[in-house]
Design an enzyme around this catalytic site. Sequence first.
Site, short mmCIF file in Angstrom:
data_model
loop_
_atom_site.label_atom_id
_atom_site.label_comp_id
_atom_site.label_asym_id
_atom_site.label_seq_id
_atom_site.Cartn_x
_atom_site.Cartn_y
_atom_site.Cartn_z
N ASP A 120 0.87 -1.18 0.00
CA ASP A 120 0.00 0.00 0.00
C ASP A 120 0.90 1.22 0.00
OD1 ASP A 120 -2.90 1.18 0.69
OD2 ASP A 120 -1.38 2.27 1.84
N HIS A 125 0.74 4.08 1.20
CA HIS A 125 0.86 4.83 2.45
C HIS A 125 1.38 3.97 3.59
CE1 HIS A 125 -1.04 8.14 0.44
NE2 HIS A 125 -2.10 7.40 0.15
N ARG A 126 2.00 2.88 3.24
CA ARG A 126 2.58 1.92 4.17
C ARG A 126 1.54 1.20 5.03
NH1 ARG A 126 4.50 0.04 8.40
NH2 ARG A 126 6.53 -0.98 8.51
N MET A 127 0.29 1.25 4.62
CA MET A 127 -0.74 0.44 5.27
C MET A 127 -0.84 -0.88 4.53
SD MET A 127 -2.23 1.66 7.98
CE MET A 127 -3.89 1.00 8.01
#
Length: 197
Positions: free
Chosen positions: A173, A175-177
């Site tokens: 992801d 956004h680092r999610m």
Amino acid sequence: MTALRRSDLDPDPLRQVERWRHEAAEAGVDTTLAALATASPTGRPSVRMVLVKGLEEGGFRFFTNYESRKARELAENPLAALLFHWPGRQLRVEGAVERLPEAESDAYFESRPPRSRLSAAVSPQSRAVESRAELEAAVEALRERHPDGEVPRPPDWGGYRLAPDTYKFWQHDRHRMHDRFRYTSADGAWALERLGP
């Protein structure tokens, strides 16, 4: 790439692997390439790229020289992990490893191109050699003994099967999610849980 939800995943991790492999192959990715990690009995790790040449209910198949470092480590510590990396995704599998029956190793060896069979038959894998010229001379000598290309499988070469007890699916992801899910074997069934990114 949209977020990965638990409902997107198949309850059977092997079917989920096949789904992701199919999608990667459709994108032109070689889905047979994976990093194989092994460790010595004292815990010293080593990792290398291998070709995973079969995926079936019993596990993931790969082939090597039985005198290679990976084979020596597997003889002493028969646990390993595989990592597949496909665009935006990773698949990790961990479990016990065992040798394939000789008939399966024979069948795969016979399916390889003649030049590959020659190279595998003469290679002292993972051991020091004087030069490439020495290896090429050994290949040529073996080719002269088998001009029809029918090189028998050497007794020190064959296959293994990694039978997973854990699968981890990771999807990127921006956004680092990242989405991470783990399947673990429990009493003959698979338990699925989401992990933090």
